[in-house]
Design a protein around this motif. Structure first.
Motif, PDB file in Angstrom:
ATOM      1  N   ASN A 180       3.143  10.018  24.848  1.00  0.00           N
ATOM      2  CA  ASN A 180       3.317  10.704  23.568  1.00  0.00           C
ATOM      3  C   ASN A 180       3.674   9.698  22.491  1.00  0.00           C
ATOM      4  O   ASN A 180       4.314   8.679  22.768  1.00  0.00           O
ATOM      5  CB  ASN A 180       4.434  11.742  23.663  1.00  0.00           C
ATOM      6  N   MET A 181       3.297  10.001  21.251  1.00  0.00           N
ATOM      7  CA  MET A 181       3.641   9.144  20.120  1.00  0.00           C
ATOM      8  C   MET A 181       3.886   9.999  18.889  1.00  0.00           C
ATOM      9  O   MET A 181       3.412  11.132  18.801  1.00  0.00           O
ATOM     10  CB  MET A 181       2.561   8.091  19.841  1.00  0.00           C
ATOM     11  N   ALA A 182       4.655   9.436  17.956  1.00  0.00           N
ATOM     12  CA  ALA A 182       4.895  10.102  16.673  1.00  0.00           C
ATOM     13  C   ALA A 182       5.196   9.023  15.644  1.00  0.00           C
ATOM     14  O   ALA A 182       5.795   7.995  15.958  1.00  0.00           O
ATOM     15  CB  ALA A 182       6.074  11.066  16.771  1.00  0.00           C
ATOM     16  N   VAL A 183       4.759   9.266  14.406  1.00  0.00           N
ATOM     17  CA  VAL A 183       5.006   8.309  13.332  1.00  0.00           C
ATOM     18  C   VAL A 183       5.290   9.065  12.041  1.00  0.00           C
ATOM     19  O   VAL A 183       4.748  10.153  11.811  1.00  0.00           O
ATOM     20  CB  VAL A 183       3.798   7.346  13.150  1.00  0.00           C
ATOM     21  N   GLN A 184       6.168   8.478  11.233  1.00  0.00           N
ATOM     22  CA  GLN A 184       6.425   8.954   9.875  1.00  0.00           C
ATOM     23  C   GLN A 184       6.453   7.739   8.972  1.00  0.00           C
ATOM     24  O   GLN A 184       7.105   6.745   9.290  1.00  0.00           O
ATOM     25  CB  GLN A 184       7.766   9.677   9.783  1.00  0.00           C
ATOM     26  N   LEU A 185       5.741   7.833   7.862  1.00  0.00           N
ATOM     27  CA  LEU A 185       5.681   6.763   6.869  1.00  0.00           C
ATOM     28  C   LEU A 185       5.950   7.374   5.500  1.00  0.00           C
ATOM     29  O   LEU A 185       5.388   8.425   5.175  1.00  0.00           O
ATOM     30  CB  LEU A 185       4.291   6.121   6.853  1.00  0.00           C
ATOM     31  N   MET A 186       6.780   6.714   4.720  1.00  0.00           N
ATOM     32  CA  MET A 186       7.061   7.268   3.402  1.00  0.00           C
ATOM     33  C   MET A 186       7.298   6.187   2.368  1.00  0.00           C
ATOM     34  O   MET A 186       7.829   5.129   2.653  1.00  0.00           O
ATOM     35  CB  MET A 186       8.247   8.220   3.447  1.00  0.00           C
ATOM     36  N   ARG A 187       6.868   6.502   1.193  1.00  0.00           N
ATOM     37  CA  ARG A 187       7.129   5.677   0.020  1.00  0.00           C
ATOM     38  C   ARG A 187       8.559   5.973  -0.428  1.00  0.00           C
ATOM     39  O   ARG A 187       8.987   7.121  -0.379  1.00  0.00           O
ATOM     40  CB  ARG A 187       6.119   6.055  -1.053  1.00  0.00           C
ATOM     41  N   THR A 188       9.299   4.950  -0.871  1.00  0.00           N
ATOM     42  CA  THR A 188      10.689   5.165  -1.283  1.00  0.00           C
ATOM     43  C   THR A 188      10.967   4.727  -2.717  1.00  0.00           C
ATOM     44  O   THR A 188      12.088   4.872  -3.184  1.00  0.00           O
ATOM     45  CB  THR A 188      11.659   4.404  -0.354  1.00  0.00           C
ATOM     46  N   ASP A 189       9.955   4.243  -3.408  1.00  0.00           N
ATOM     47  CA  ASP A 189      10.179   3.746  -4.769  1.00  0.00           C
ATOM     48  C   ASP A 189      10.113   4.884  -5.792  1.00  0.00           C
ATOM     49  O   ASP A 189       9.972   6.055  -5.437  1.00  0.00           O
ATOM     50  CB  ASP A 189       9.197   2.622  -5.111  1.00  0.00           C
ATOM     51  N   SER A 207       0.805  -1.220   0.000  1.00  0.00           N
ATOM     52  CA  SER A 207       0.000   0.000   0.000  1.00  0.00           C
ATOM     53  C   SER A 207       0.838   1.271   0.000  1.00  0.00           C
ATOM     54  O   SER A 207       0.295   2.360  -0.133  1.00  0.00           O
ATOM     55  CB  SER A 207      -0.968   0.005   1.194  1.00  0.00           C
ATOM     56  N   ARG A 208       2.147   1.142   0.130  1.00  0.00           N
ATOM     57  CA  ARG A 208       3.022   2.313   0.075  1.00  0.00           C
ATOM     58  C   ARG A 208       4.289   1.953  -0.724  1.00  0.00           C
ATOM     59  O   ARG A 208       5.379   2.373  -0.401  1.00  0.00           O
ATOM     60  CB  ARG A 208       3.373   2.765   1.489  1.00  0.00           C
ATOM     61  N   GLY A 209       4.096   1.109  -1.747  1.00  0.00           N
ATOM     62  CA  GLY A 209       5.217   0.657  -2.551  1.00  0.00           C
ATOM     63  C   GLY A 209       5.906  -0.553  -1.936  1.00  0.00           C
ATOM     64  O   GLY A 209       5.541  -1.000  -0.854  1.00  0.00           O
ATOM     65  N   ASP A 210       6.914  -1.055  -2.634  1.00  0.00           N
ATOM     66  CA  ASP A 210       7.577  -2.288  -2.207  1.00  0.00           C
ATOM     67  C   ASP A 210       8.554  -2.121  -1.056  1.00  0.00           C
ATOM     68  O   ASP A 210       8.779  -3.059  -0.309  1.00  0.00           O
ATOM     69  CB  ASP A 210       8.319  -2.921  -3.391  1.00  0.00           C
ATOM     70  N   GLN A 211       9.155  -0.977  -0.899  1.00  0.00           N
ATOM     71  CA  GLN A 211      10.165  -0.757   0.147  1.00  0.00           C
ATOM     72  C   GLN A 211       9.852   0.499   0.957  1.00  0.00           C
ATOM     73  O   GLN A 211      10.651   1.431   1.004  1.00  0.00           O
ATOM     74  CB  GLN A 211      11.554  -0.623  -0.487  1.00  0.00           C
ATOM     75  N   PRO A 212       8.695   0.559   1.634  1.00  0.00           N
ATOM     76  CA  PRO A 212       8.392   1.763   2.404  1.00  0.00           C
ATOM     77  C   PRO A 212       9.335   1.912   3.595  1.00  0.00           C
ATOM     78  O   PRO A 212       9.935   0.924   4.048  1.00  0.00           O
ATOM     79  CB  PRO A 212       6.957   1.525   2.865  1.00  0.00           C
ATOM     80  N   ALA A 213       9.469   3.120   4.081  1.00  0.00           N
ATOM     81  CA  ALA A 213      10.280   3.397   5.262  1.00  0.00           C
ATOM     82  C   ALA A 213       9.395   4.072   6.295  1.00  0.00           C
ATOM     83  O   ALA A 213       8.446   4.785   5.951  1.00  0.00           O
ATOM     84  CB  ALA A 213      11.466   4.291   4.915  1.00  0.00           C
ATOM     85  N   GLY A 214       9.702   3.834   7.558  1.00  0.00           N
ATOM     86  CA  GLY A 214       8.918   4.482   8.591  1.00  0.00           C
ATOM     87  C   GLY A 214       9.524   4.313   9.961  1.00  0.00           C
ATOM     88  O   GLY A 214      10.337   3.415  10.202  1.00  0.00           O
ATOM     89  N   ALA A 253       7.404   7.692  -5.592  1.00  0.00           N
ATOM     90  CA  ALA A 253       7.318   8.585  -4.427  1.00  0.00           C
ATOM     91  C   ALA A 253       7.053  10.038  -4.830  1.00  0.00           C
ATOM     92  O   ALA A 253       6.300  10.745  -4.165  1.00  0.00           O
ATOM     93  CB  ALA A 253       8.585   8.489  -3.592  1.00  0.00           C
ATOM     94  N   GLY A 254       7.636  10.492  -5.924  1.00  0.00           N
ATOM     95  CA  GLY A 254       7.477  11.865  -6.382  1.00  0.00           C
ATOM     96  C   GLY A 254       6.092  12.211  -6.888  1.00  0.00           C
ATOM     97  O   GLY A 254       5.782  13.385  -7.107  1.00  0.00           O
ATOM     98  N   GLU A 255       5.244  11.211  -7.062  1.00  0.00           N
ATOM     99  CA  GLU A 255       3.866  11.452  -7.508  1.00  0.00           C
ATOM    100  C   GLU A 255       2.974  11.953  -6.376  1.00  0.00           C
ATOM    101  O   GLU A 255       1.871  12.427  -6.629  1.00  0.00           O
ATOM    102  CB  GLU A 255       3.267  10.160  -8.077  1.00  0.00           C
TER     103      GLU A 255
END
Length: 137
Positions: free
Chosen positions: A42-51, A26-33, A54-56
């Motif tokens: 307290n909590m914090a999260v970051q999720l990103m597409r890396t394929d 759902s976030r590409g083949d090699q997501p990072a987070g 990603a620029g789309e």
């Protein structure tokens, strides 16, 4: 005793499960987070597409960017162990409609992994995020 949530978690995988049994990244083949829970609640999260796609995903106000490209938020969390859910009470978010909401995630622990599941706001799938405790990228 400390909560098993407390600490830093690195994303191992993220995929969507569909009612027909399909499983799709759902976030590409090699997501990072990264996901952080502290003792103070307290909590914090970051999720990103890396394929290559990603620029789309550049519009932070678009749901598609939040669900398929980049999403970050922080706030407070509370655990309901009896129901095996964690509630993320969001204070700030890259996706503006998440601000001030409560995001509910089902959870399971297995060894050094934490699996969070939630209904997708895009379709009838379930988002599954698998996290590994600590370590480095």
């Amino acid at each position: 005793m400390d909560s098993p949530f407390i600490g830093t978690w690195l994303l191992v995988s993220q995929h969507s499960l569909y009612p027909d049994g399909r499983r799709q990244p759902s976030r590409g083949d090699q997501p990072a987070g990264i996901l952080i829970y502290d003792r103070a609640g307290n909590m914090a999260v970051q999720l990103m597409r890396t394929d290559a796609r990603a620029g789309e995903y550049t519009d932070l106000g678009a749901l598609e960017t939040a669900m398929e490209g980049f999403l970050a938020y922080f706030g407070r969390y509370e655990v309901d162990a009896a129901r095996q859910i964690v509630r993320h009470r969001i204070i700030g978010a890259s996706y503006p409609p998440y601000r001030g909401t409560i995001q509910i995630r089902r959870y399971t622990f297995g060894g050094d992994t934490l699996t969070l599941e939630a209904a997708s706001p895009l379709d009838r799938s379930t988002r599954v995020l698998v996290w590994r405790r600590g370590g480095s990228f």
